[in-house]
Design a protein around this motif. Structure first.
Motif, PDB file in Angstrom:
ATOM      1  N   GLY A  71       0.779  -1.224   0.000  1.00 48.98           N
ATOM      2  CA  GLY A  71       0.000   0.000   0.000  1.00 48.98           C
ATOM      3  C   GLY A  71       0.809   1.271   0.000  1.00 48.98           C
ATOM      4  O   GLY A  71       0.475   2.221  -0.705  1.00 48.98           O
ATOM      5  N   VAL A 101      -1.664  -0.655   3.481  1.00 47.81           N
ATOM      6  CA  VAL A 101      -3.050  -0.745   3.013  1.00 47.81           C
ATOM      7  C   VAL A 101      -3.223  -2.112   2.356  1.00 47.81           C
ATOM      8  O   VAL A 101      -2.611  -2.376   1.329  1.00 47.81           O
ATOM      9  CB  VAL A 101      -3.379   0.371   2.005  1.00 47.81           C
ATOM     10  CG1 VAL A 101      -4.844   0.280   1.570  1.00 47.81           C
ATOM     11  CG2 VAL A 101      -3.085   1.749   2.598  1.00 47.81           C
ATOM     12  N   PRO A 102      -3.995  -3.029   2.972  1.00 48.24           N
ATOM     13  CA  PRO A 102      -4.823  -2.807   4.163  1.00 48.24           C
ATOM     14  C   PRO A 102      -3.998  -2.851   5.443  1.00 48.24           C
ATOM     15  O   PRO A 102      -2.915  -3.444   5.465  1.00 48.24           O
ATOM     16  CB  PRO A 102      -5.790  -3.988   4.120  1.00 48.24           C
ATOM     17  CG  PRO A 102      -4.988  -5.089   3.485  1.00 48.24           C
ATOM     18  CD  PRO A 102      -4.143  -4.400   2.453  1.00 48.24           C
ATOM     19  N   THR A 104      -3.337  -4.154   9.389  1.00 45.21           N
ATOM     20  CA  THR A 104      -3.455  -5.499   9.976  1.00 45.21           C
ATOM     21  C   THR A 104      -4.500  -5.484  11.090  1.00 45.21           C
ATOM     22  O   THR A 104      -4.216  -5.777  12.250  1.00 45.21           O
ATOM     23  CB  THR A 104      -2.088  -5.974  10.497  1.00 45.21           C
ATOM     24  OG1 THR A 104      -1.080  -5.631   9.556  1.00 45.21           O
ATOM     25  CG2 THR A 104      -2.073  -7.488  10.675  1.00 45.21           C
ATOM     26  N   THR A 106      -7.552  -7.080  10.444  1.00 42.28           N
ATOM     27  CA  THR A 106      -8.380  -8.255  10.149  1.00 42.28           C
ATOM     28  C   THR A 106      -7.461  -9.413   9.783  1.00 42.28           C
ATOM     29  O   THR A 106      -6.293  -9.211   9.428  1.00 42.28           O
ATOM     30  CB  THR A 106      -9.329  -7.992   8.974  1.00 42.28           C
ATOM     31  OG1 THR A 106      -8.552  -7.791   7.786  1.00 42.28           O
ATOM     32  CG2 THR A 106     -10.215  -6.783   9.220  1.00 42.28           C
ATOM     33  N   GLY A 109      -6.275  -8.862   6.353  1.00 42.50           N
ATOM     34  CA  GLY A 109      -5.178  -7.903   6.283  1.00 42.50           C
ATOM     35  C   GLY A 109      -3.843  -8.532   6.658  1.00 42.50           C
ATOM     36  O   GLY A 109      -2.811  -8.258   6.038  1.00 42.50           O
ATOM     37  N   GLU A 161      -7.194   4.994   7.548  1.00 41.06           N
ATOM     38  CA  GLU A 161      -7.614   3.590   7.641  1.00 41.06           C
ATOM     39  C   GLU A 161      -7.294   2.963   8.995  1.00 41.06           C
ATOM     40  O   GLU A 161      -7.611   1.787   9.224  1.00 41.06           O
ATOM     41  CB  GLU A 161      -6.999   2.767   6.501  1.00 41.06           C
ATOM     42  CG  GLU A 161      -5.491   2.643   6.524  1.00 41.06           C
ATOM     43  CD  GLU A 161      -4.761   3.798   5.863  1.00 41.06           C
ATOM     44  OE1 GLU A 161      -3.513   3.758   5.814  1.00 41.06           O
ATOM     45  OE2 GLU A 161      -5.432   4.744   5.382  1.00 41.06           O
TER      46      GLU A 161
END
Length: 451
Positions: A71, A101-102, A104, A106, A109, A161
């Motif tokens: 990302g 991005v994304p 961490t 999840t 992620g 984010e």
């Protein structure tokens, strides 16, 4: 058994858990099998690396590194970060969950991070998870997947984010779930209300930026964190302590039975506000570099064992985001990205100042290798030259001096507040599980999970 990870290492200055002494270190299949008296392991038939008077250290463990990939790989990536780590004597890093991005936050992620890192790490690598508003239900999955704990912010993180825990209820919910899981909560502790009330003066004067991030922002946030830890029983760790005002709060909480540790960073221990030139935004970080009196108090706390670790908080960006004056930027501290790039320089920076203050290499190893390894539960494999541990080793010349040239560093972007400084102590070579780390060769770092 591969020849490359079985060998004998010899030095008249081996840094062992019991202190420094001459020794031979026998490595088989990447693991330290035995530590023997100096000169007694000539009959093994294994290759001998005799370092003479060059010190042999356990590889450093840096538990606070922002790699930013995927990302924002133009800020930093796994290849460049881990090469910089190895060049600086760091053989294990734990990657922060934001600025990629994304993030961490999840399991998906985390999987994206692992896929991206695969095959491009020159040192061993672990991951932190993130605890953000609304993510409580994700924490158990991440914990089971092997993250080393969960990072949260109590003030805005700087990237959209990864939102901060903006309310006491957010913090309480995150800590309660982490307590249930037995996970470590690591927290960026600055209070947004205190920051909002502080004078926000844009421009190039460092004293204006320093006034915008007062000591009380840290102290107020740490007080709230400790109160929540008391209520939930969570194990908490205060990240990058810059203000000595936090220290009595931590002492009182420990005396009261709260499970709390803390860390500080090379830039808080080696740099001072008085040294920061106006407009030199390479020095900007949050929380900020404070004055010399404050630095002395941090050193005293470190000497007294009040910090669990000294780690880099390596948080780089592209030069344009730092608004550097010599590249045509405004030098505006309020608008510039806040982060110090120092992963490759932490060991010599700390050693330069530690030696001046009468500390030893054994102290530095305790702060930067054994301490962070213990923080993340890697005591049995990392952080010491001892039987059963990975043969992660560093040849370090404690008397060699060098000038810092940013363009010669392995960081992706040549931005550092140490530019032009003369530091003492050079890393001559690093080994990972007994194999020399070849920055021009193939990587052989592994991805780690929480034990």
């Amino acid at each position: 058994m591969p020849l490359g990870d079985s060998a004998v290492f010899r030095s008249r200055r081996v840094l062992l858990p019991v202190g420094e002494r001459p020794a031979d270190v026998l490595v088989r299949a990447g693991t330290i099998e035995r530590v023997a008296d100096h000169g007694t392991l000539d009959g093994t038939g294994l290759p001998l690396t005799d370092l003479g008077d060059t010190a042999l250290l356990p590889g450093l463990v840096d538990t606070h590194v922002h790699v930013n990939e995927p990302g924002r790989t133009d800020w930093e990536g796994f290849a460049s970060a881990t090469k910089a780590a190895a060049a600086g004597g760091v053989t294990t890093i734990v990657d922060m969950p934001l600025n990629s991005v994304p993030p961490t936050t999840t399991v998906a992620g985390l999987a994206a991070k692992r896929r991206t890192a695969d095959g491009q790490t020159w040192v061993d690598l672990g991951f932190w998870g993130g605890a953000v508003p609304g993510s409580t239900g994700e924490l158990e999955g991440l914990h089971r997947a092997g993250v080393f704990g969960f990072k949260s912010f109590l003030a805005p993180s700087g990237v959209d984010e990864f939102p901060h825990l903006a309310t006491p209820a957010d913090l309480e919910a995150a800590l309660a779930e982490q307590a249930r899981l037995g996970a470590l909560a690591i927290v960026h502790a600055e209070d947004p209300a205190v920051l909002a009330a502080a004078p926000q003066v844009p421009g190039a004067r460092y004293r204006d930026f320093l006034a915008s991030r007062p000591d009380d922002a840290e102290a107020t946030a740490v007080t709230a964190l400790l109160d929540a830890a008391r209520r939930t029983g969570a194990r908490v760790h205060v990240l990058h302590v810059s203000s000595a005002a936090v220290l009595p709060l931590l002492r009182a909480a420990r005396a009261d039975g709260v499970q709390v540790t803390a860390e500080t960073c090379p830039h808080y221990l080696t740099l001072t506000a008085e040294q920061v030139p106006d407009g030199d935004t390479a020095f900007k970080c949050c929380p900020p570099i404070r004055d010399e009196t404050n630095r002395d108090l941090l050193w005293q706390a470190l000497a007294d064992g009040e910090f669990a670790a000294v780690v880099s908080d390596h948080s780089p960006s592209t030069p344009d985001l730092k608004l550097l004056r010599h590249l045509g930027g405004s030098g505006d501290f309020a608008a510039a990205w806040g982060g110090i790039a120092s992963l490759q320089l932490g060991l010599p920076a700390i050693w330069t100042e530690a030696r001046r203050r009468g500390h030893t290499l054994a102290d530095v190893v305790r702060w930067m290798s054994a301490g962070p390894a213990a923080l993340v539960g890697l005591t049995g494999t990392k952080g010491a030259i001892a039987p059963g541990h990975d043969a992660d080793l560093v040849a370090f010349d404690p008397d060699a001096e060098f000038a810092v040239h940013p363009e010669r560093l392995h960081h992706k972007n040549p931005v550092t507040p140490y530019a032009g400084r003369t530091l003492t102590g050079r890393v001559r070579r690093s080994w990972l599980r007994g194999r020399p780390v070849d920055l021009d060769g193939a990587p052989h770092g592994r991805q780690l999970a929480r034990p």
